[in-house]
Design a protein around this motif. Structure first.
Motif, PDB file in Angstrom:
ATOM      1  N   UNK A  53      31.268  50.054  29.593  1.00  0.00           N
ATOM      2  CA  UNK A  53      31.393  49.447  30.919  1.00  0.00           C
ATOM      3  C   UNK A  53      31.745  47.968  30.815  1.00  0.00           C
ATOM      4  N   UNK A  54      31.167  47.271  29.843  1.00  0.00           N
ATOM      5  CA  UNK A  54      31.468  45.850  29.646  1.00  0.00           C
ATOM      6  C   UNK A  54      32.933  45.673  29.263  1.00  0.00           C
ATOM      7  N   UNK A  55      33.417  46.479  28.327  1.00  0.00           N
ATOM      8  CA  UNK A  55      34.807  46.382  27.892  1.00  0.00           C
ATOM      9  C   UNK A  55      35.761  46.703  29.046  1.00  0.00           C
ATOM     10  N   UNK A  56      35.439  47.733  29.816  1.00  0.00           N
ATOM     11  CA  UNK A  56      36.286  48.104  30.955  1.00  0.00           C
ATOM     12  C   UNK A  56      36.319  46.983  31.990  1.00  0.00           C
ATOM     13  N   UNK A  57      35.158  46.405  32.302  1.00  0.00           N
ATOM     14  CA  UNK A  57      35.095  45.297  33.253  1.00  0.00           C
ATOM     15  C   UNK A  57      35.896  44.096  32.782  1.00  0.00           C
ATOM     16  N   UNK A  58      35.785  43.787  31.494  1.00  0.00           N
ATOM     17  CA  UNK A  58      36.542  42.663  30.939  1.00  0.00           C
ATOM     18  C   UNK A  58      38.043  42.937  31.017  1.00  0.00           C
ATOM     19  N   UNK A  59      38.444  44.150  30.715  1.00  0.00           N
ATOM     20  CA  UNK A  59      39.864  44.520  30.762  1.00  0.00           C
ATOM     21  C   UNK A  59      40.417  44.372  32.172  1.00  0.00           C
ATOM     22  N   UNK A  60      39.670  44.839  33.158  1.00  0.00           N
ATOM     23  CA  UNK A  60      40.110  44.721  34.548  1.00  0.00           C
ATOM     24  C   UNK A  60      40.136  43.250  34.969  1.00  0.00           C
ATOM     25  N   UNK A  61      39.107  42.494  34.565  1.00  0.00           N
ATOM     26  CA  UNK A  61      39.030  41.081  34.935  1.00  0.00           C
ATOM     27  C   UNK A  61      40.161  40.250  34.365  1.00  0.00           C
ATOM     28  N   UNK A  62      40.602  40.571  33.169  1.00  0.00           N
ATOM     29  CA  UNK A  62      41.684  39.827  32.528  1.00  0.00           C
ATOM     30  C   UNK A  62      42.994  39.994  33.297  1.00  0.00           C
ATOM     31  N   UNK A  63      43.154  41.100  33.982  1.00  0.00           N
ATOM     32  CA  UNK A  63      44.397  41.367  34.687  1.00  0.00           C
ATOM     33  C   UNK A  63      44.480  40.695  36.050  1.00  0.00           C
ATOM     34  N   UNK A  64      43.398  40.075  36.515  1.00  0.00           N
ATOM     35  CA  UNK A  64      43.419  39.378  37.814  1.00  0.00           C
ATOM     36  C   UNK A  64      44.036  37.995  37.618  1.00  0.00           C
ATOM     37  N   UNK A  65      45.042  37.704  38.395  1.00  0.00           N
ATOM     38  CA  UNK A  65      45.765  36.430  38.310  1.00  0.00           C
ATOM     39  C   UNK A  65      45.548  35.628  39.593  1.00  0.00           C
ATOM     40  N   UNK A  66      45.957  34.363  39.562  1.00  0.00           N
ATOM     41  CA  UNK A  66      45.820  33.481  40.715  1.00  0.00           C
ATOM     42  C   UNK A  66      46.553  34.057  41.926  1.00  0.00           C
ATOM     43  N   UNK A  67      47.701  34.653  41.700  1.00  0.00           N
ATOM     44  CA  UNK A  67      48.483  35.267  42.782  1.00  0.00           C
ATOM     45  C   UNK A  67      47.657  36.342  43.495  1.00  0.00           C
ATOM     46  N   UNK A  68      46.889  37.120  42.743  1.00  0.00           N
ATOM     47  CA  UNK A  68      46.064  38.178  43.334  1.00  0.00           C
ATOM     48  C   UNK A  68      45.012  37.594  44.269  1.00  0.00           C
ATOM     49  N   UNK A  69      44.403  36.493  43.865  1.00  0.00           N
ATOM     50  CA  UNK A  69      43.391  35.848  44.706  1.00  0.00           C
ATOM     51  C   UNK A  69      44.001  35.276  45.981  1.00  0.00           C
ATOM     52  N   UNK A  70      45.214  34.738  45.869  1.00  0.00           N
ATOM     53  CA  UNK A  70      45.879  34.199  47.055  1.00  0.00           C
ATOM     54  C   UNK A  70      46.241  35.303  48.039  1.00  0.00           C
ATOM     55  N   UNK A  71      46.473  36.513  47.543  1.00  0.00           N
ATOM     56  CA  UNK A  71      46.819  37.645  48.408  1.00  0.00           C
ATOM     57  C   UNK A  71      45.621  38.136  49.225  1.00  0.00           C
ATOM     58  N   UNK A  72      44.399  37.780  48.818  1.00  0.00           N
ATOM     59  CA  UNK A  72      43.207  38.231  49.539  1.00  0.00           C
ATOM     60  C   UNK A  72      43.195  37.764  50.992  1.00  0.00           C
ATOM     61  N   UNK A  73      43.873  36.638  51.276  1.00  0.00           N
ATOM     62  CA  UNK A  73      43.929  36.149  52.660  1.00  0.00           C
ATOM     63  C   UNK A  73      44.574  37.160  53.594  1.00  0.00           C
ATOM     64  N   UNK A  74      45.518  37.912  53.093  1.00  0.00           N
ATOM     65  CA  UNK A  74      46.224  38.856  53.961  1.00  0.00           C
ATOM     66  C   UNK A  74      45.544  40.217  54.044  1.00  0.00           C
ATOM     67  N   UNK A  75      44.515  40.454  53.239  1.00  0.00           N
ATOM     68  CA  UNK A  75      43.868  41.772  53.253  1.00  0.00           C
ATOM     69  C   UNK A  75      42.438  41.763  53.757  1.00  0.00           C
ATOM     70  N   UNK A  76      41.848  40.615  53.966  1.00  0.00           N
ATOM     71  CA  UNK A  76      40.432  40.628  54.326  1.00  0.00           C
ATOM     72  C   UNK A  76      40.169  41.258  55.696  1.00  0.00           C
TER      73      UNK A  76
END
Length: 114
Positions: A53-76
């Motif tokens: 579970x730790x490895x899977x979480x780290x793998x998913x977390x590494x793939x999150x980029x700044x662009x993804x966080x900026x897109x949250x404004x349009x989906x909340x």
């Protein structure tokens, strides 16, 4: 434990040949699930489950980029609406199941969770 991993690997290979989506996850789960139901053998220590579970979480977390966080404004807004609708659906359908089929209320609600 070795048998569980081997069956999971075989399930992965079969799912990959069948071109299933996410063959490592789906193929392994189906293969281990079916053989465990038939033979009641599957086992993995809790330490290995936690490590995975730790490895899977780290793998998913590494793939999150700044662009993804900026897109949250349009989906909340749609996300909040979806959560409200799913919660309402759980209570409505859960109540129907509870009263209509005389099933415990908690069990009826849990059976409707998305």
């Amino acid at each position: 434990m070795i048998c569980t991993v081997l069956v999971g690997f075989v399930g992965f290979k079969i799912a990959k040949k069948l071109k299933a989506p996410a063959p490592a996850m789906i193929g392994s789960m189906i293969a281990v699930g079916i053989t465990n139901i038939a033979f009641d053998y599957a086992y993995l220590p809790v330490v290995i489950k936690n490590f995975t579970q730790v490895i899977t979480g780290a793998f998913i977390g590494v793939q999150i980029k700044k662009h993804d966080l900026l897109q949250l404004k349009s989906v909340y807004k749609p996300a909040i609406l979806l959560i409200m609708i799913l919660t309402l659906n759980t209570f409505i359908i859960g109540s129907i199941i509870h009263f209509g089929f005389n099933i415990d209320y908690t069990t009826a609600l849990l059976s409707c969770v998305a």
